[in-house]
Design a protein around this motif. Structure first.
Motif, short mmCIF file in Angstrom:
data_model
loop_
_atom_site.label_atom_id
_atom_site.label_comp_id
_atom_site.label_asym_id
_atom_site.label_seq_id
_atom_site.Cartn_x
_atom_site.Cartn_y
_atom_site.Cartn_z
N ALA A 1 -43.21 32.78 13.06
CA ALA A 1 -41.83 32.97 13.51
C ALA A 1 -41.00 33.68 12.45
O ALA A 1 -40.23 34.58 12.76
CB ALA A 1 -41.21 31.62 13.88
N ASP A 2 -41.17 33.28 11.21
CA ASP A 2 -40.43 33.91 10.11
C ASP A 2 -40.81 35.38 9.97
O ASP A 2 -39.95 36.24 9.78
CB ASP A 2 -40.68 33.18 8.80
N ALA A 3 -42.10 35.68 10.04
CA ALA A 3 -42.57 37.06 9.90
C ALA A 3 -42.08 37.94 11.04
O ALA A 3 -41.81 39.13 10.85
CB ALA A 3 -44.10 37.09 9.84
N ALA A 4 -41.95 37.36 12.24
CA ALA A 4 -41.50 38.11 13.41
C ALA A 4 -39.99 38.06 13.60
O ALA A 4 -39.46 38.73 14.48
CB ALA A 4 -42.19 37.57 14.66
N ASN A 5 -39.33 37.24 12.79
CA ASN A 5 -37.88 37.05 12.90
C ASN A 5 -37.48 36.53 14.28
O ASN A 5 -36.55 37.04 14.91
CB ASN A 5 -37.14 38.36 12.56
N VAL A 6 -38.24 35.54 14.76
CA VAL A 6 -37.94 34.87 16.02
C VAL A 6 -37.93 33.37 15.77
O VAL A 6 -38.34 32.91 14.71
CB VAL A 6 -38.98 35.22 17.13
N GLY A 7 -37.50 32.62 16.74
CA GLY A 7 -37.47 31.17 16.59
C GLY A 7 -38.86 30.55 16.71
O GLY A 7 -39.68 31.00 17.50
N VAL A 8 -39.10 29.50 15.95
CA VAL A 8 -40.39 28.82 16.00
C VAL A 8 -40.62 28.20 17.37
O VAL A 8 -41.76 28.10 17.83
CB VAL A 8 -40.52 27.79 14.86
N ALA A 9 -39.56 27.80 18.05
CA ALA A 9 -39.71 27.23 19.39
C ALA A 9 -40.30 28.25 20.36
O ALA A 9 -41.06 27.89 21.26
CB ALA A 9 -38.36 26.73 19.90
N SER A 10 -39.98 29.52 20.18
CA SER A 10 -40.55 30.57 21.04
C SER A 10 -42.06 30.65 20.86
O SER A 10 -42.80 30.79 21.84
CB SER A 10 -39.93 31.94 20.71
N ILE A 11 -42.53 30.56 19.63
CA ILE A 11 -43.97 30.60 19.36
C ILE A 11 -44.65 29.40 20.00
O ILE A 11 -45.65 29.54 20.71
CB ILE A 11 -44.25 30.60 17.83
N ARG A 12 -44.13 28.23 19.75
CA ARG A 12 -44.74 27.00 20.27
C ARG A 12 -44.75 26.97 21.79
O ARG A 12 -45.74 26.59 22.41
CB ARG A 12 -44.03 25.78 19.69
N ARG A 13 -43.63 27.36 22.40
CA ARG A 13 -43.53 27.37 23.86
C ARG A 13 -44.52 28.37 24.46
O ARG A 13 -45.21 28.07 25.44
CB ARG A 13 -42.09 27.70 24.27
N ALA A 14 -44.63 29.55 23.86
CA ALA A 14 -45.54 30.58 24.37
C ALA A 14 -46.99 30.13 24.30
O ALA A 14 -47.78 30.37 25.21
CB ALA A 14 -45.35 31.88 23.60
N GLU A 15 -47.35 29.46 23.21
CA GLU A 15 -48.74 29.02 23.04
C GLU A 15 -49.12 27.88 23.99
O GLU A 15 -50.30 27.70 24.28
CB GLU A 15 -48.98 28.58 21.60
#
Length: 119
Positions: free
Chosen positions: A62-76
């Motif tokens: 999330a940090d590397a992509a400059n997005v929220g960590v919740a977006s990563i977790r939700r997508a996975e």
């Protein structure tokens, strides 16, 4: 105007044009050598596998992509095979992982996947 010129010059699909513009505007300004047919959506399993290949936590990604960590977790966690993210968010995540050395493999008869790029 700029988008229209790219679309006309390269005869890219709307999705390819959006992806190309997002990546060109990204913080890394990396060069793109993709054809419109090479651009595809990644799926939740590819995202999980890509993070694993580079040993990234969801927070690091999330940090590397400059997005929220919740977006990563939700997508996975999605079970329908789609990330369910806005195109700009998906492109940012994909770009970050590709910059870290991940190559996304499209569905080509053998199934979608990920691998590390050759040096």
């Amino acid at each position: 105007m700029f988008r229209t010129k790219i679309f006309e010059a390269f005869k890219l699909s709307a999705l390819a044009t959006k992806y190309l513009l997002i990546v060109l505007i990204s913080k890394n300004q990396k060069e793109i050598n993709m054809k419109s047919e090479d651009i595809f959506h990644i799926n939740p399993a590819q995202l999980r596998a890509a993070r694993s290949l580079v040993d990234w936590s969801a927070q690091t990604c999330a940090d590397a992509a400059n997005v929220g960590v919740a977006s990563i977790r939700r997508a996975e966690r999605r079970a329908d095979g789609k990330l369910g993210l806005l195109p700009a968010v998906e492109a940012a995540i994909r770009n970050a992982l590709e910059e870290a050395g991940v190559e996304f493999i499209p569905e080509n008869g053998g199934g979608p996947g990920v691998r590390l790029k050759k040096d």
